[in-house]
Scaffold this active site. Structure first.
Site, mmCIF file in Angstrom:
data_model
loop_
_atom_site.group_PDB
_atom_site.id
_atom_site.type_symbol
_atom_site.label_atom_id
_atom_site.label_comp_id
_atom_site.label_asym_id
_atom_site.label_seq_id
_atom_site.Cartn_x
_atom_site.Cartn_y
_atom_site.Cartn_z
ATOM 1 N N GLU A 200 0.788 -1.222 0.000
ATOM 2 C CA GLU A 200 0.000 0.000 0.000
ATOM 3 C C GLU A 200 0.827 1.282 0.000
ATOM 4 O O GLU A 200 0.389 2.293 -0.540
ATOM 5 C CB GLU A 200 -0.945 0.010 1.225
ATOM 6 C CG GLU A 200 -2.102 -0.944 1.129
ATOM 7 C CD GLU A 200 -3.074 -0.574 0.020
ATOM 8 O OE1 GLU A 200 -3.399 0.621 -0.127
ATOM 9 O OE2 GLU A 200 -3.495 -1.486 -0.726
ATOM 10 N N SER A 467 -51.415 -39.957 20.356
ATOM 11 C CA SER A 467 -51.099 -41.137 21.155
ATOM 12 C C SER A 467 -49.710 -41.105 21.767
ATOM 13 O O SER A 467 -49.395 -41.965 22.600
ATOM 14 C CB SER A 467 -51.252 -42.397 20.291
ATOM 15 O OG SER A 467 -52.596 -42.570 19.914
#
Length: 844
Positions: A200, A467
């Site tokens: 950079e 059930s």
């Protein structure tokens, strides 16, 4: 009265055109000073004088009137300050040293001034340069006076991030945005500092905030490329832009940026500027700062970065969204290679170190996007974390109970059954939860598609269990002295105005409790509930973990109350484990910045006090699968469970246990509309069977033995054996596997994505239901002139490999086909991965 025309100037021109309304300028003498002017001062209005006496005609009259007004508004204190400054300047001008310096300067400039008087264009050039410099200074002043008060990047506040890991430690999901820690200069890893400077701002330690050489270099390269390819901003300028300014690409912002960069360099050392830059930079995936990026992509703090990882992070700041490695790993690695080359050029590393880093590129270890199917489980984990530690400000990593293999199997089984029979049987939703006997949640499917509905039907949907609730009725009866072979009479039963009926409307007369439970006879369950008392049944249900409302009504015996799938499954898990109760859990450990915030105690469930009743209940549950309504759930190991179906088939359930798994399945519709005759022993039992069969095989293959401690616990079935692909040494067209069967090898033609043709010899791929058309054509292009080796597997199919990869898995992973009935767990997982990623045939 008419206005008097302006008095003519020296050459007949109007005075206001030449001198802007002021007095005529006298001719200069050879010394260079104006006539009548003293050497101490160049003249001007006397102290306290205004401009009212000066002519103010022509186009500049308004300017001078405005100036006169400003002067009139200057207060006495300001005029006194001006007077003192003027007096100080006069004393300084009268000092002998000042006079000598002025005389020397005048002598030096006399030849140049004389030459300039003789050459008019030099005067014009000098005036133009002065005007340009003045404009530059004025614009700079304007730019500084219009600095934004609240400039810089604005980062929206987000919840603390949660990194979710499976039971084996693999990170598979994240929630929120990782914030990371703010690094101090001494905490910045040298490899990261060198990498960011190399790519950079190579002259970072040389320039003073603005690098003119870098600007010129960038301008030339951009001109040669015909567009913007390289920026000339220094790291300091980028930090200023992120911290104080907007992102607008305007001249004013560039001027502000340059001036502030020079100022920042005068205030802070280089290491502090670099550290602030790394803490503020954006690295994609919603993360700001190097430590947050390191945690996000590599699952480690920044101080532990390797050279290849540091190079990848340094390469992201130029285009973080485009190069984010969780979406573009190849692009991120390519950019990292450029960073490594730049580090070699700057002498930060050696060429050998760069080559070694390129051979071992960074790998993303923390996914950014959660696999779609696991979101229901992750939601549950997030709720548990909030309950355990609250909403702390720090990022956290949570170790969960999830088995990713079982999760993939669960998702695949649900999806396949609903895709196959859902529309025909009018079933739109399904849910499944798998638990260990101690309550650890191993897999959770909360619905058919999380993208369509985030409602979790395992934990949030309250439905009538039918059930399934008979478990509590029969267990209460066993606790009160009944035995599995105790006899009851199946006959018409009426309690008040309510008269329950059996499924099918038939009655069997005298039956044992074992037979009544196995065949889910309603009248016997109601009689038992009346005999032991509904309050006692409710107490049993509560002790096993049912927290939903349970009304004291006779119909409760048949499951008329509503509960969740997780509640009912934990109750069955307690019975399977012989425990007093089982607490479902999904979180094992929570860490935040290397500190342990929570660890689940390693304690076994408390043994039940009524072991004789629990043993009898296991007998009844086993009879359901062995001879009753759960025959479709039979597996190759001892198992027990119970089906449940509500009125008009609005809900269908099957919950049971086998080996070290307790699994609950529910099917239905969110709008509570009836299904087409679906019962608990039908589709739910089949889904349960498919999941348990594949899950036990996968766990056995992974070496996960079932828990001991229960005499009924079964040994897992061995993993299915599939023939490995042999690589013959001799005949390139084929060979034999160890069993003497033919091994085919070559470049086959594609019949469909599940069928290949080796010179007239048809090969069906294991686990793939082939597709023709476009999918087959794409596979044909992919396999063209490539070497495929196929070895016989079970059922007449073949297991083929391409460049060391399983071809069936490759096809399913890319959505090129569907998993067939003989698909192994790894192939089912590949299909589910394609489904989650919405690729190939799963694209929507």
């Amino acid at each position: 009265m008419s206005e008097r025309p302006p008095e003519p100037g020296p050459e007949g021109r109007p005075r206001d055109w030449l001198d802007l309304g002021g007095p005529a300028r006298p001719a200069a003498d050879p010394s260079g000073a104006p006539e009548g002017a003293s050497r101490e001062s160049t003249g001007g209005a006397p102290e306290g004088a205004t401009t009212q006496g000066a002519p103010a005609t022509g186009r500049f009259a308004g300017v001078f009137r405005a100036a006169a007004g400003i002067g009139a508004r200057i207060g006495p204190a300001a005029r006194t300050g001006f007077a003192r400054a003027r007096a100080g300047a006069t004393r300084l001008a009268g000092h002998p040293a000042t006079r000598r310096a002025a005389a020397a300067t005048a002598a030096a400039w006399r030849p140049a001034a004389a030459f300039a008087r003789r050459v008019p264009w030099l005067r014009v050039a000098a005036a133009t340069a002065a005007l340009g410099l003045g404009l530059v200074l004025a614009y700079t002043l304007y730019a500084l006076t219009t600095l934004p008060v609240n400039g810089g990047l604005t980062i929206e506040p987000t919840a603390s991030a949660l990194v979710v890991r499976a039971a084996d430690g693999q990170a598979f999901a994240t929630r929120g945005v990782i914030k990371g820690a703010k690094l101090a200069p001494k905490e910045v890893p040298p490899v990261l500092a060198k990498a960011i400077v190399a790519i950079e701002d190579r002259r970072f330690y040389v320039h003073h905030g603005v690098d003119l050489r870098g600007l010129v270099r960038a301008a030339f390269r951009n001109a040669a490329a015909g567009g913007t390819r390289e920026g000339g901003s220094t790291l300091t300028q980028q930090l200023v832009r992120m911290s104080y300014l907007s992102q607008d690409r305007t001249l004013k912002r560039k001027v502000q940026e340059a001036v502030l960069s020079l100022w920042l360099e005068s205030q802070l050392p280089k290491d502090e500027i670099l550290t602030r830059y790394l803490n503020a930079a954006y690295f994609g995936a919603g993360v700001y700062g190097a430590d947050a990026a390191s945690q996000r992509y590599f699952g480690k703090p920044a101080k532990e970065l390797t050279l290849s990882e540091a190079a990848m992070l340094a390469g992201l700041v130029r285009a973080p969204s485009q190069l984010a490695p969780h979406r573009n790993l190849d692009g991120a690695r390519g950019r990292a290679a450029q960073v490594l080359d730049a580090m070699v050029e700057t002498g930060a590393i050696t060429a050998a170190e760069a080559e070694a880093a390129k051979r071992a590129p960074a790998t993303v270890r923390v996914p950014t996007e959660t696999p779609v199917g696991t979101n229901y489980f992750v939601d549950n984990v997030a709720d548990s974390v909030r309950g355990l530690i609250g909403t702390g400000p720090a990022d956290a990593t949570v170790r969960t109970t999830l088995d990713l293999t079982l999760q993939n199997i669960a998702e695949s089984v649900i999806a396949r059954r609903l895709d196959q029979d859902g529309e025909r049987r009018k079933v739109s939703q399904g849910a499944l939860v798998a638990m260990a006997p101690d309550g650890a949640i191993l897999a959770m499917v909360g619905g058919r598609d999380y993208a369509d509905s985030q409602f979790n039907r395992v934990t949030q949907a309250k439905r009538q269990p039918g059930s399934l609730f008979k478990l509590f009725v029969y267990l209460t009866a066993l606790q009160q002295g009944y035995r599995p072979d105790s006899t009851m009479v199946d006959r018409p039963t009426q309690i008040g105005e309510w008269e329950p009926e059996n499924y099918g409307g038939r009655y069997r007369g005298a039956v044992s409790l074992r037979s009544a439970f196995a065949h889910s006879i309603n009248t016997v369950a109601v009689q038992l509930a009346e005999a032991v008392g509904i309050p006692a049944v409710i107490e049993t249900a509560r002790s096993l973990g049912i927290t939903s409302d349970l009304p004291n009504l006779p119909s409760l015996a048949l499951g008329s109350a509503e509960t969740t799938l997780l509640e009912i499954t934990r109750a069955y898990a307690a019975v399977a484990a012989g425990a007093e109760t089982v607490e479902p859990y999904s979180v094992r450990q929570i860490l935040a910045r290397e500190q342990t915030l929570y660890t689940r105690p390693q304690t076994a469930p408390t043994p039940a006090r009524d072991q004789a009743a629990r043993t009898g209940m296991l007998d009844l549950l086993s009879a359901v699968i062995r001879e009753g309504t759960g025959k479709n759930a039979r597996v190759s190991v001892p198992a027990g469970g119970k089906s449940g179906t509500t009125q008009d088939s609005r809900d269908a359930w099957f919950v049971g246990f086998a080996g070290d798994l307790v699994v609950g399945v529910w099917l239905g519709n969110d709008d509570n509309t009836p299904m087409a005759g679906v019962t608990g022993g039908d589709m739910p039992a089949l889904i349960w069977h498919d999941f348990v069969t594949q899950a036990l095989a996968a766990r056995a293959k992974a070496g996960k033995a079932p828990s001991a401690g229960r005499p009924e616990a079964a040994r897992p079935v061995p993993a299915p054996q599939t023939a490995s692909v042999a690589e013959p040494d001799a005949d390139p067209r084929g060979g034999q596997d160890p069993a003497g069967r033919a091994v085919l090898r070559g470049s086959p033609a594609v019949v469909d994505t599940g069928t290949l043709d080796f010179d007239g010899r048809t090969v069906r791929l294991t686990g793939v239901e082939g597709l023709s058309g476009r999918n087959a054509r794409e596979l044909g292009r992919y396999l063209r002139r490539r070497d495929v080796a196929c070895a016989p597997a079970e059922g007449g199919a073949y297991r083929c490999s391409l460049d060391g990869q399983d071809l069936s898995e490759l096809i399913l992973f890319n959505g090129g086909g569907r998993a067939s009935a003989d698909a192994t767990p790894d192939l089912l997982a590949a299909e589910e991965q394609a489904r989650s990623n919405r690729i190939g045939i799963w694209r929507r």
